[in-house]
Enzyme design. Sequence first.
Site, PDB file in Angstrom:
ATOM      1  CB  CYS A 247      -0.996  -0.035   1.154  1.00 24.41           C
ATOM      2  SG  CYS A 247      -2.347   1.116   0.888  1.00 24.41           S
ATOM      3  CG  HIS A 331      -4.056  -3.719   2.459  1.00 23.48           C
ATOM      4  ND1 HIS A 331      -3.222  -3.222   3.422  1.00 23.48           N
ATOM      5  CD2 HIS A 331      -4.577  -2.638   1.823  1.00 23.48           C
ATOM      6  CE1 HIS A 331      -3.243  -1.901   3.409  1.00 23.48           C
ATOM      7  NE2 HIS A 331      -4.061  -1.513   2.436  1.00 23.48           N
ATOM      8  CD  GLU A 333      -2.217  -6.185   4.996  1.00 26.98           C
ATOM      9  OE1 GLU A 333      -1.774  -6.492   3.870  1.00 26.98           O
ATOM     10  OE2 GLU A 333      -2.623  -5.048   5.279  1.00 26.98           O
TER      11      GLU A 333
END
Lengths: 358, 1071
Positions: A247, A331, A333
Amino acid sequence: MKKAILKLADGSEYEGLSFGYEKSVAGELVFYTAMTGYPESLTDPSYKGQILIPTYPMIGNYGVPGDEKTNGVSNFYESDKIQCSALVISNYSERYSHWDSKKSLGDWLKEWQVPGICGIDTRALTKKLREYGSMSGKIIFDNEDIPFYDPNQDNLVAMVSTKDITTYGSGKYKVLMVDCGMKNNILRCLLKHDVTIKRVPWNYDFINEDYDGLFISNGPGDPAKCTETVEHIKKALKEDRPIMGICLGNQLLALAAGATTYKLKYGHRSHNQPVLIPGTHRCFITSQNHGYAIDDKTIPSDWETMFINLNDGTNEGIRHKEKPFFSTQFHPEASSGPVDTESLFAEFFNNMVKYKNR
Amino acid sequence: MEDCKKILVLGSGALKIGESGEFDYSGSQALKALREEGKFTILINPNIATVQTSEGIADVIYYLPVTPEFVEKVIIKEKPDAILLAFGGQTALNCGVALHKMGILKKYNIKVLGTPVEAIINTEDRELFAEMMHKIGVKTAKSVAVNNIDEALKVVREIGYPVIVRAAYTLGGLGSGFCANDDELRRLAESAFSYSPQILIEKSLKGWKEIEYEVVRDRYDNCITVCNMENFDPLGIHTGESVVVAPSQTLSDHEYHLLRSIAIKIVRNVGIVGECNVQYALDPESDDYRVIEVNARLSRSSALASKATGYPLAAVAAKLGLGYGLDEIPNAVTKVTKACFEPALDYVVCKIPRWDLGKFEGVSKLIGSSMKSVGEVMSIGRTFEEAIQKGLRMVGQGMHGFTGNTITIPDLDFELNNPTDKRLAAIEIAFDRGYTVDRLHDMTKIDKWFLARLENIHLLKLELAKCASLEQIPQALLLEAKQMGYSDYQIGKIVIKDNIDPHKKALEVRKYRQKLGIKPVVKQIDTLAGEYPAQTNYLYITYNGTENDVDFNHDGKSVIVLGSGAYRIGSSVEFDWCGVAAVKKIQEMGYRAIMINYNPETVSTDYDICDRLFFDELTLERVLDIYEMEQPKGVIVSTGGQIPNNLALLLDKQGVNILGTPAKSIDMAEDRQKFSEMCDSLGIDQPRWKELTDIKDIYSFVDEVGLPVLIRPSYVLSGAAMRVVESRDELENALKNAAVVSQEHPVVVTEFLQRAKEVEIDAVAQRGVIKCYAISEHIEYAGVHSGDATVVFPAQKLYYETIRRIKKISKQIAQTLNISGPFNIQFLAKDNSLRVIECNLRASRSFPFVSKITKFNFIGMATEIMLGKEVEPYGKTFADIDYVGVKSSQFSFARLLKADPVLGVDMASTGEVACIGDNYHAALLKSMLSVGHRIPDKNKGVLISSGSAKSKVDLLDASRMLKAKGYKLYATGGTADFLAANGIESEVLHWPDTGKSPNVIDYLSNHKIDLVINIPKNNTARELENGHKIRRTAIDFNIPLITNARLASAYIYSVCQIGVENLKIKPWNEY
């Protein structure tokens, strides 16, 4: 419930009812379209200075979990507090239901002194923000007016980044984590591998540190504010040690490589963003939260586009053609959001293994 | 891209419980998608009332049974190079698997598009599937077989309590139950072993949450989940029986994505190309889960997901089958983005099932692990309260929302612990009695979040009830009530204490509310929650908002069509076809068509069908809301069955422009008294009838007309509680039951003509002049509901005299009622008399049937008339048609445990088919084979139990033919004697209750019989008991059953004299 007024910079006003902390606040209004994950979003440092508007109308359904920690990392929160300035929703679930919830969303907001208002036509608001891009807004209680506030003028990264140096895990491979407003799930994803993570502030000069891989985290605001970090990354680019960014980290890596960034007309704030590997039919559904993007045309010749957004064709990640450097705008994650691209952490880990055993 | 030009698509046949209109939607979308790609499409589907079997959807249509035998014949004729199996429900899937296993697909070199057959087989076989899941580390709800109690205890040590014990190899759940500890297990296992040598032990997931994901995968291994859904009802209640919400409401992000990623893992491993549904049980106390089921095809859930999100799953799945990637298909809603994304919802939808259990004798009302519902609705709101209250009204079973109902529950605690179709009403009653959310959760296992939201609705009712008059409701409270989905009707009922008509109260609330500026807004369903601009016409109405998403033109160039609502017994896909046909014609004539409907199983609720789709309620309040916003040219109420028909007069009174036949005429046809007076004045005969409120008057009327009589309440579509009584005793019994009905509606008693023919006319008129018509006849004598009867068109066995008089009477009625649009009249014809039994000034169930047989669209003409165009009369008469259509009914008795599979004046069928033949018997044979009959196996026998003397005679020729064909005949005592007396040899089987052998039941359960003809004789207790046992056993052992002598006789003639081998395989366009 107490009345509160949401005022927008364009002069429009919406009346809502308070279910959080009662104080007037100002910030940048942003919406996100994810249907789950409000505890994660509220604690995401990328939302620093922003007034959050989930488009899903009923919020608070499953309450808020407690903040138990494993290996020094919170199990459920993405940072140690609520980061956004306020929450604006359509309908609040005062009575929540979930096995691991500890309190209501309203109580949690009160605890962190963050206002929350409901009863707003969030779809109408979203359509407006979509067309204007982002907009300043403020929530007013008891006619206690305050000035508008544009968080992008501040160095938000400096505000949310860690002040200390912290170590997590005790694995073989050493990750240096540049915390620009890092989400905890990045730690959790990395810690599934054989790593030790050293987390440092955003402006920490890491170049002489002993590490096997450099990680540049997500974070809030305009990447142009992080000149110090960019300077440090530039030095790292001269070396061969693996780098991964997410990001804001993606944007900083691009700036360090010599590309430029710009503000998107329609920011990406949802769990349903498709990204494509250029030249293939391979797509992934990703979680995203950003208003800036890398200008594809300015990527230097030794770099390439790693992913593009299937909806609007914007850049979603870059990769160095020879060295083990890559970063994504989305993202991997998740938390909240789909976990389809979590394997990128393994790729980063493998890069470290390869580097160390070269 | 797949290299294929001619593609065969298998439909799902007749609508039945568990396989309903959703496959018309999925098949239609797939066919449209294939045609877009320039493919030549061939459809096999005998369901003539569907949209997919209409002109312009497939290139060639066969109204034939979806069985391997017929499909092979079509393959030989058409030589397709590919086939789609995933769009016609379990019927098409089973047929496809059979074609594969028989080597037919290989033999004719036909490629299966989409998910490979092997993958389908892997998901259909429970053992194979469980093994596959185990290999990839996915947990399934697997049962373990044990042979003694020690083994059982050992298994439980591994899986933990509570467990379910099932006896293997038994029907109907004998010996099954839950155990929470060793003692209970010992007790239950002992009992189970008495039924069966082996028992199955399974981890009990009772009370777990039930969650579903709809997953799409393309050939490049891209996977998306289009939608997840959460069942309001806990596990243990079939998802088809559950209230379902989308998206999930009580799952954390972690749980949502845990299950999502497992679903994707499964779909990748199975090798789906197209669409797949994954069902989970999720522990309410942890993130433990089990996979319950995977459906490797479009399903009821996928249709729901498609409507809930606006993502056209079936169209996308069809294109993926052709070899496209998800990244190559545009998002049909936004037009600017791609199909490779996961819809974000900014609203909540509720699916609520519709049951018609009251129509069946003997069936249990408890809802559980098998599906009994016949239809469903989907409601959309921005709060759960708003959506559920809308939905409860949509279901149309007497609820005005969650509160304000007058439903009584005899034993509240029993109901809460043992849910039925009334459980939501029970929860509201429980709140009234002070039950807390916690207590209700303990009893029902419904998540507290849902219960708390329901309690919000309840608490608001208490606030409203405190207001002494309308004017005393504070503005904020009234707004809150509307935001919680309260209708004006509900509010009026709670607040206005005067004893006036509740509809009037509702209108007063409306007026007051509008004065306060409380009005709803229109929101779009755009798949991306407003993130990108979208040109979508898919709309719903909410009070949780302040701004409309769309503008209104007010140019008089739009027309509203009211849809048909939830499928139910008596109103089904045929009215969806009518609605879609009207929409098409409206658009053709240069108007914009606006559809209002809320049934997710339909084509009419596909947003690309019309110019604007309001997925919302068909109530006076909501139609007025939309009418006021849109200000259209007018509203069509005659193509959606009884729901819009019932609204006609109410709308007319509010100044709505009803297009076509005047509302007053509709009322005159609906109101028994007014209609009868009209018939009298025209000299048209009706069976004698009286509307009576006094028991004494009923007896004296019955004395006057003689038994049997038909008794029924007024103003219902399919006549719930309607029955024929043959004796004084029965009459007394029936009146005892009817007393409940008579308080609101008086009892109507009608003389009942025995052995009378039933004839129908479907017609379209313009200002009282008939412009086209079709006369059809029933094979069964009157007494079988017209929705259950086998209908022949053109009528083959009517006197010219009868036909002439039908035309004359119809002309008189059309003229007197000044009909402009569709209508249907039903007649009884006996000897030389002709009596009118029913008249509907709307499209009837048989409009698609006669339109397709004549190849002239009756609804198209009706729509032209309603929009004011002068039409020419349709030239052909049915004497010009040199083929025959036969419509047969599909029954779902197998799904309705214990229900008596017998036909009567109340409708019981859940669907229908129609086939075309060169003659009556060929058409009948195709049609009967399409609703699950099969040519009886010569190695087995045919059982005849032929009832009364008259039906014995009716069946004599048929029995002789069977014998001549070489069938072994079995008969019950009286029938065997009668056959013997007529020189036909048969083997006697004893009645079930004699206990003697050879006994009927043994022969049925040992599959020695392959067709059962059982004609009910009379209503004595013994007859009923024995007859019921025979019929029920036939159904439970999947043996074809016919209970009507006329139909049995015609069918046996077709089987013996025509035979399957002589049936011509001709598509619709070749007739």
